[in-house]
Scaffold this motif. Sequence first.
Motif, PDB file in Angstrom:
ATOM      1  N   GLY A 263      40.186  39.240  40.270  1.00 27.93           N
ATOM      2  CA  GLY A 263      40.054  40.412  40.148  1.00 27.93           C
ATOM      3  C   GLY A 263      41.056  41.800  39.947  1.00 27.93           C
ATOM      4  N   GLY A 264      41.011  42.553  39.049  1.00 22.67           N
ATOM      5  CA  GLY A 264      41.891  44.073  39.177  1.00 22.67           C
ATOM      6  C   GLY A 264      41.397  45.157  38.019  1.00 22.67           C
ATOM      7  N   HIS A 265      42.161  45.728  38.213  1.00 28.10           N
ATOM      8  CA  HIS A 265      42.251  47.215  37.263  1.00 28.10           C
ATOM      9  C   HIS A 265      43.415  47.308  36.887  1.00 28.10           C
ATOM     10  CE1 HIS A 265      42.427  49.799  41.032  1.00 28.10           C
ATOM     11  NE2 HIS A 265      42.352  48.794  41.197  1.00 28.10           N
ATOM     12  N   PHE A 266      43.155  48.367  36.096  1.00 29.32           N
ATOM     13  CA  PHE A 266      44.392  49.268  35.077  1.00 29.32           C
ATOM     14  C   PHE A 266      43.698  50.690  35.585  1.00 29.32           C
ATOM     15  CE2 PHE A 266      45.510  45.551  32.220  1.00 29.32           C
ATOM     16  CZ  PHE A 266      46.402  44.687  33.576  1.00 29.32           C
ATOM     17  N   ASP A 267      44.542  51.076  36.494  1.00 27.83           N
ATOM     18  CA  ASP A 267      44.500  53.094  36.315  1.00 27.83           C
ATOM     19  C   ASP A 267      42.977  53.799  36.890  1.00 27.83           C
ATOM     20  OD1 ASP A 267      46.740  53.743  35.916  1.00 27.83           O
ATOM     21  OD2 ASP A 267      46.553  53.474  33.857  1.00 27.83           O
ATOM     22  N   GLU A 268      42.348  52.257  38.182  1.00 27.71           N
ATOM     23  CA  GLU A 268      41.190  52.738  38.092  1.00 27.71           C
ATOM     24  C   GLU A 268      40.141  52.599  37.503  1.00 27.71           C
ATOM     25  OE1 GLU A 268      41.214  56.164  41.265  1.00 27.71           O
ATOM     26  OE2 GLU A 268      42.019  55.014  42.474  1.00 27.71           O
ATOM     27  N   ARG A 269      40.549  52.015  35.717  1.00 28.40           N
ATOM     28  CA  ARG A 269      39.348  52.708  34.891  1.00 28.40           C
ATOM     29  C   ARG A 269      39.275  51.147  33.593  1.00 28.40           C
ATOM     30  NH1 ARG A 269      39.628  57.453  32.370  1.00 28.40           N
ATOM     31  NH2 ARG A 269      37.805  56.493  31.354  1.00 28.40           N
ATOM     32  N   LEU A 270      40.380  50.609  34.089  1.00 24.53           N
ATOM     33  CA  LEU A 270      39.169  49.531  33.424  1.00 24.53           C
ATOM     34  C   LEU A 270      39.759  48.025  34.610  1.00 24.53           C
ATOM     35  CD1 LEU A 270      41.536  48.495  29.909  1.00 24.53           C
ATOM     36  CD2 LEU A 270      40.841  47.209  31.677  1.00 24.53           C
ATOM     37  N   LEU A 271      38.250  47.533  34.514  1.00 25.29           N
ATOM     38  CA  LEU A 271      38.318  45.655  35.017  1.00 25.29           C
ATOM     39  C   LEU A 271      38.909  45.217  34.620  1.00 25.29           C
ATOM     40  CD1 LEU A 271      37.080  44.620  37.809  1.00 25.29           C
ATOM     41  CD2 LEU A 271      34.821  44.606  36.681  1.00 25.29           C
ATOM     42  N   TRP A 272      39.914  43.679  35.255  1.00 27.61           N
ATOM     43  CA  TRP A 272      39.700  42.982  34.230  1.00 27.61           C
ATOM     44  C   TRP A 272      40.046  41.757  36.182  1.00 27.61           C
ATOM     45  CZ3 TRP A 272      44.150  41.214  37.183  1.00 27.61           C
ATOM     46  CH2 TRP A 272      45.065  42.303  37.956  1.00 27.61           C
ATOM     47  N   SER A 273      39.512  40.082  34.940  1.00 29.66           N
ATOM     48  CA  SER A 273      39.978  39.194  35.714  1.00 29.66           C
ATOM     49  C   SER A 273      40.928  38.671  35.161  1.00 29.66           C
ATOM     50  CB  SER A 273      38.328  37.758  35.016  1.00 29.66           C
ATOM     51  OG  SER A 273      38.704  36.951  36.013  1.00 29.66           O
ATOM     52  N   GLY A 274      41.832  38.345  36.147  1.00 30.72           N
ATOM     53  CA  GLY A 274      43.143  37.199  35.757  1.00 30.72           C
ATOM     54  C   GLY A 274      43.528  35.835  35.311  1.00 30.72           C
ATOM     55  N   ILE A 275      44.068  35.574  35.409  1.00 24.74           N
ATOM     56  CA  ILE A 275      44.328  34.089  33.829  1.00 24.74           C
ATOM     57  C   ILE A 275      45.339  33.776  34.769  1.00 24.74           C
ATOM     58  CG2 ILE A 275      45.435  34.167  32.126  1.00 24.74           C
ATOM     59  CD1 ILE A 275      42.896  35.215  31.687  1.00 24.74           C
ATOM     60  N   ASP A 276      44.590  32.131  35.405  1.00 23.01           N
ATOM     61  CA  ASP A 276      45.800  31.265  35.753  1.00 23.01           C
ATOM     62  C   ASP A 276      46.344  30.181  34.620  1.00 23.01           C
ATOM     63  OD1 ASP A 276      47.098  30.098  38.108  1.00 23.01           O
ATOM     64  OD2 ASP A 276      44.596  29.741  38.742  1.00 23.01           O
ATOM     65  N   GLY A 277      47.335  29.213  35.265  1.00 23.82           N
ATOM     66  CA  GLY A 277      47.250  27.407  34.892  1.00 23.82           C
ATOM     67  C   GLY A 277      48.600  27.781  34.172  1.00 23.82           C
ATOM     68  N   ASP A 278      48.898  27.585  32.346  1.00 23.24           N
ATOM     69  CA  ASP A 278      49.724  27.456  31.926  1.00 23.24           C
ATOM     70  C   ASP A 278      50.517  29.270  31.671  1.00 23.24           C
ATOM     71  OD1 ASP A 278      50.101  24.929  32.088  1.00 23.24           O
ATOM     72  OD2 ASP A 278      48.851  24.270  29.976  1.00 23.24           O
TER      73      ASP A 278
END
Length: 205
Positions: free
Chosen positions: A87-102
């Motif tokens: 997981g990560g975030h942009f500018d402490e405002r948007l929460l995301w999960s990262g992408i793995d694989g191809d």
Amino acid sequence: MDVPPEPSTLRVFVALAPPDDAKDELARALRPAYAAYPRLRWNRIEDWHITLAFLGELPSTAVPSLRSVLAGAAASHSALRLGLRGGGHFDERLLWSGIDGDLERLHALAADVRELVRSCGIEFRDRPLRPHLTLARSRRDDPASVPAAAAGLSAFVGRLWRTERLHLVGSNIGRGPGPIRYRDIEAWRFGAAVRSGGEGAPTRP
């Protein structure tokens, strides 16, 4: 019953969608965050997607040409193997999960999609691709929840899956109050033959 008229403009993007079991896997990992950070604006699980090109507000008359070129893009690429990771975030405002694989093939697909969209005469803000799946947004007075939720996802590693379809998606962003909602305008299976009319094995909602 009267059918409401189609809007003259659409806010659209091109995306990939994880399968239901991969989304369920991440949703289980997010249960502690759902409970701990109720003030976050959590995206609906059914709306989770990986954006390849955000096109913004377009006239609805632009959609037919997009359908044609995106059908061709899907036909010329094979299915990708992707997964959700961390997981990560942009500018402490948007929460995301990262992408793995191809990831190399994912970047190549996004570059192809963006070139084809530009070939239709459609201008859009061509930001560098940072593959992610958006989970939530914070309120302006809550700078701590998103970074804390991202830290809680750091150890998450989801299974890999085959990404079978390329999606053209519309949203209601900017169309009044209420939560964001997304809908498939059309979707095309990767590697499917394109018929003479320019449409390649579409899937409609």
